[in-house]
Design a protein around this motif. Sequence first.
Motif, PDB file in Angstrom:
ATOM      1  N   ARG A 207       1.082  -1.107  -0.070  1.00  0.00           N
ATOM      2  CA  ARG A 207      -0.039   0.029  -0.140  1.00  0.00           C
ATOM      3  C   ARG A 207       0.758   1.336  -0.150  1.00  0.00           C
ATOM      4  O   ARG A 207       1.920   1.127   0.498  1.00  0.00           O
ATOM      5  N   ARG A 231      -6.476  -9.120   3.072  1.00  0.00           N
ATOM      6  CA  ARG A 231      -5.003  -9.535   3.312  1.00  0.00           C
ATOM      7  C   ARG A 231      -4.696  -9.965   4.425  1.00  0.00           C
ATOM      8  O   ARG A 231      -5.739 -10.161   5.489  1.00  0.00           O
ATOM      9  N   ASP A 265      -8.714  -0.664  -2.485  1.00  0.00           N
ATOM     10  CA  ASP A 265      -8.240  -1.419  -0.999  1.00  0.00           C
ATOM     11  C   ASP A 265      -7.014  -0.767  -0.765  1.00  0.00           C
ATOM     12  O   ASP A 265      -6.478  -1.221   0.359  1.00  0.00           O
ATOM     13  N   SER A 267      -4.303  -0.861  -2.489  1.00  0.00           N
ATOM     14  CA  SER A 267      -3.219  -1.361  -3.154  1.00  0.00           C
ATOM     15  C   SER A 267      -2.344  -0.527  -4.144  1.00  0.00           C
ATOM     16  O   SER A 267      -3.192   0.140  -4.848  1.00  0.00           O
ATOM     17  N   SER A 270      -2.805  -2.409  -9.033  1.00  0.00           N
ATOM     18  CA  SER A 270      -4.177  -2.701  -9.186  1.00  0.00           C
ATOM     19  C   SER A 270      -4.632  -2.960 -10.984  1.00  0.00           C
ATOM     20  O   SER A 270      -3.752  -2.425 -11.496  1.00  0.00           O
ATOM     21  N   THR A 275      -9.370  -3.030  -8.852  1.00  0.00           N
ATOM     22  CA  THR A 275      -9.526  -4.068  -8.072  1.00  0.00           C
ATOM     23  C   THR A 275      -7.992  -4.654  -8.043  1.00  0.00           C
ATOM     24  O   THR A 275      -7.268  -4.280  -8.759  1.00  0.00           O
ATOM     25  N   ARG A 276      -7.766  -5.574  -7.046  1.00  0.00           N
ATOM     26  CA  ARG A 276      -6.369  -5.934  -6.972  1.00  0.00           C
ATOM     27  C   ARG A 276      -5.979  -6.908  -7.805  1.00  0.00           C
ATOM     28  O   ARG A 276      -6.848  -7.508  -8.293  1.00  0.00           O
TER      29      ARG A 276
END
Length: 371
Positions: A207, A231, A265, A267, A270, A275-276
Amino acid sequence: MASVEARQTRRSGRDAKVYDVRFRDPDGRQRKRTFGKKGDADRFAATVEADKLRGQYIDHSDRTTVAEYARAWAAARPHRPTTARRVSGLIEVHIAGTRLGSRRVAAVRPSEIQAWASDRAQVLAPSTLRSLVSLLRSIYASAVLDRLAPSSPVVRIAFPRYERPRVVPLSVEQVRDLADAMSERHRALVITQAGLGLRIGELLALRVEDVDFLRRAVRIEWQFAPKARVRSEPKTPRSRRVIPLPQTVADALAGHIATHPPGSDGSIFSTQAGTRLTHHRYGSELFGAAVKKAGLPVGTTSHDLRHHYASVLLAAGESVVAIAERLGHENASLVLSTYGHLMPDSEERTRRAIDDAWCAIPAPLTAVTSR
């Protein structure tokens, strides 16, 4: 105390005398064993009492199979979800799915375990086979403590000869070619993993708040396990660590963050939808395509970037203890066993060590004989 009682019964149409040994097991339950000879009954009665005193009592009437006990053992372990899935898969396929799985726990002999291991060697990689045997050894150690087996039959297992191939790390030029083969959005992934020596799950969980550009450090506090949606803590306590942030990686991360905002989130890396990235998307699809495009050796994976990181630090003279800490290993022995052959100038150091030792001691004077 065990007692022996004689009684009449009929066997094969004839009257016969048998001897019942009645005793209580360590849990206080009433038990009985029947023998055709009084001598056998007396010996068993004496043995069972001695075994109880020594804490070696075994319930030979228990019908629990190896597969049943292995499943119960695994269910009671505090495994992480990924470990639990892996252990369950090994048990179902390689224990329950073989003849060993249907055998009673107390009845298995060491020769049966050796035959089972030799059979599994035909379908498993050497490292996986050793992990499987280690798993069965742990299961039987628990069975011994539960008094289901007198001793573990998983002893002195002979494995097929296997020599682990030496790691051949990627060069800086190869890593650069790999990064260039990635799309602009994913190029920083390769540079970050190679410049920090991260596991793929640690890389994908990074992050913005984990990167301290001012102090030039990166905190590794989380990971994404394969197929996990949230996570989780790293695999071992030593995996939680702070890694020095090289300028090359700092520039790559800063440029990536400026161009591609973090995901929903948090990250750093992505998808375009926010989204990841998954292990499969990066580690198989994107990375595999880049390896092919860059012309790197077949079989190169993202884990080779960790090997690259370690090799660069070794070449620079960094200690194996420091490298172990950077990689998140429990101790330095794994670094030595994996990368020891990459230690720089080892041949010249060997020559110099012997020469220096001998030169430090004056040579003996040559004796002079007089005429």
